[in-house]
Enzyme design. Structure first.
Site, short mmCIF file in Angstrom:
data_model
loop_
_atom_site.label_atom_id
_atom_site.label_comp_id
_atom_site.label_asym_id
_atom_site.label_seq_id
_atom_site.Cartn_x
_atom_site.Cartn_y
_atom_site.Cartn_z
N GLN A 33 -1.56 2.28 9.86
CA GLN A 33 -0.28 2.48 9.16
C GLN A 33 0.74 3.22 10.05
O GLN A 33 1.94 2.98 9.98
CB GLN A 33 -0.47 3.29 7.87
CG GLN A 33 -1.24 2.60 6.77
CD GLN A 33 -2.71 2.89 6.79
OE1 GLN A 33 -3.30 3.12 7.85
NE2 GLN A 33 -3.36 2.84 5.63
N ARG B 85 0.87 -1.18 0.00
CA ARG B 85 0.00 0.00 0.00
C ARG B 85 0.90 1.22 0.00
O ARG B 85 2.10 1.13 0.09
CB ARG B 85 -0.96 0.00 1.18
CG ARG B 85 -0.53 -0.55 2.53
CD ARG B 85 0.61 0.12 3.19
NE ARG B 85 0.41 1.56 3.29
CZ ARG B 85 1.40 2.40 3.54
NH1 ARG B 85 2.63 1.98 3.66
NH2 ARG B 85 1.16 3.69 3.63
N ASP C 127 -2.07 10.92 -1.94
CA ASP C 127 -2.45 9.90 -2.92
C ASP C 127 -2.87 10.50 -4.24
O ASP C 127 -2.76 9.84 -5.28
CB ASP C 127 -3.58 9.03 -2.34
CG ASP C 127 -3.07 8.18 -1.19
OD1 ASP C 127 -2.94 8.70 -0.07
OD2 ASP C 127 -2.73 7.01 -1.45
C1 LIG Z 1 3.82 8.05 -0.01
S1 LIG Z 1 2.20 8.55 0.13
C2 LIG Z 1 1.39 7.15 0.77
C3 LIG Z 1 -0.06 7.43 1.09
O1 LIG Z 1 -0.82 6.25 0.83
C4 LIG Z 1 -1.45 5.86 2.03
O2 LIG Z 1 -2.69 5.25 1.82
P1 LIG Z 1 -2.78 3.62 1.89
O3 LIG Z 1 -1.97 3.20 3.07
O4 LIG Z 1 -4.28 3.35 2.05
O5 LIG Z 1 -2.25 3.14 0.57
C5 LIG Z 1 -1.60 7.14 2.79
O6 LIG Z 1 -2.66 7.93 2.26
C6 LIG Z 1 -0.26 7.76 2.55
O7 LIG Z 1 -0.15 9.11 2.83
#
Ligand SMILES: CSC[C@H]1O[C@H](OP(=O)(O)O)[C@H](O)[C@@H]1O
Length: 349
Positions: free
Chosen positions: A194, A44, A235
């Site tokens: 996360q 992710r 994102d």
């Molecule tokens: C390097 S930016 C990563 C960005 O993606 C994450 O979302 P997810 O863990 O659901 O893929 C989160 O929004 C982060 O800021």
């Protein structure tokens, strides 16, 4: 710890659902397996899922390399559609898939097996570029971080969210490399955690002081004067500077504004979607309710209740102090500043 490892014909995705307790890679030999890994958040993070999708396209090309050209390209288009459908918000995913498709299209008439080799090389190029871009973002951002800064982060925008260095955490890493002492307060970031599981794990491994807090504690720390700066990833960023990022980012931005705390977004050019004018046009992924109703496999909310699980929110540009990119810093972003910035950097604006 690399979130993505690759050899010809196989991609290994670090299963981030198991961190920080277990380090285990998921082996993918087909684009479908990569798509499942993205959809299930084995991997992710906007740049990481973009790079993973690029390798998924390279696997698709290998899967179809022994058929005729027409069926080969039909197979690539099917893989592109399937990979892009996994998660709608991070624009890096579609950006990477389209980049791979465009490279393949320039090779019409070349034997599919040769195109498969070309796409394998292109996916590796995307991965290598990501690390270089992250370090440039880090260097531009490090100048914004003061010595002894107490930094709030939200979610994970680190090595685990990219190909191996990080955007927001890349800024922190470069600030530390430049000799600055910092302390990071990491929002745990429910429901996927996360922050608690990934950001804390990364920073602790790098011996960067980190304190995990529950998401609802950020405002209290700010009120106590314990946060100097906020830095997050992204994102998808609209042309006017509105930023889609992990759910809860908007709340942190509102709190930072209320306490006059600088709020920075660190993101590469590949996270900008200049085809959309504002954040209202950014698709927001909604994920399964069990991410909310269950914790560590145990039900924590009653059966039969309603549940709402948007995975992202949109922070309006007027709450963002600056966006840190590999080309420099966009202060007080708005559409005119964003487009002029990238035009001056020599990119499509
Ligand atoms: C390097 S930016 C990563 C960005 O993606 C994450 O979302 P997810 O863990 O659901 O893929 C989160 O929004 C982060 O800021």
């Amino acid at each position: 710890m690399d979130p993505i490892r690759f050899e010809y014909g196989v991609v290994f995705l670090l299963d981030q659902r198991l961190l920080p307790v277990e380090v285990k890679y998921m082996e993918c030999k087909s684009w479908q397996e990569v798509a499942a890994g993205i959809r299930d958040m084995v991997v992710r993070g906007a740049p990481a899922i973009g790079a993973s999708a690029a390798f998924g396209m390279a696997l698709a090309a290998k899967q179809w390399s022994s058929v005729d050209s027409e069926r080969f390209f039909a197979g690539l288009e099917e893989a592109a559609k399937g990979l892009k459908a996994t998660r709608p918000t991070a624009v890096n995913l579609a950006w990477a898939v389209e980049r791979m498709l465009n490279v393949a299209r320039t090779q019409r008439g070349v034997a599919p097996r040769e195109i498969a080799d070309i796409l394998d090389a292109e996916a590796r190029r995307i991965a290598q570029e990501d690390i270089a871009v992250n370090k440039k973002i880090g260097d531009f951002g490090a100048g914004l971080i003061n010595d002894k800064a107490r930094i709030l982060t939200h979610c994970n925008a680190g090595a685990l969210a990219t190909v191996g260095y990080g955007t927001a955490l890349g800024v922190i890493r470069r600030a530390v490399a430049h000799g600055k002492e910092v302390h990071v307060f990491a929002d745990e970031t429910r429901p996927y955690l996360q922050g608690a599981r990934l950001t804390a794990w990364e920073l602790h491994r790098d011996e960067i002081p980190v304190t995990v807090i529950a998401d609802n504690m950020a405002g209290f720390l700010m009120k106590q004067g314990k946060i100097d700066v906020v830095i997050v990833g992204a994102d998808r960023i609209a042309a006017n500077g509105d930023v889609a990022n992990k759910i809860g980012t908007y709340s942190v931005a509102v709190l930072a504004a209320a306490h006059n705390i600088p709020f920075y977004v660190a993101a590469p050019y590949s996270t900008f979607d200049l085809a959309i004018k504002s954040g209202e046009q950014i698709p927001i992924e909604e994920r399964c309710e069990t991410e909310i109703t269950h914790f560590a496999g145990r039900r924590i909310a009653p059966e039969g209740i309603g549940c709402y699980n948007p995975s992202f929110d949109v922070t309006p540009a007027n709450l963002i102090t600056a966006i840190i990119t590999e080309f420099g810093v966009i202060e007080k972003p708005d559409e005119e500043r964003v487009r002029q910035f990238f035009a001056e950097a020599g990119h499509e604006a």
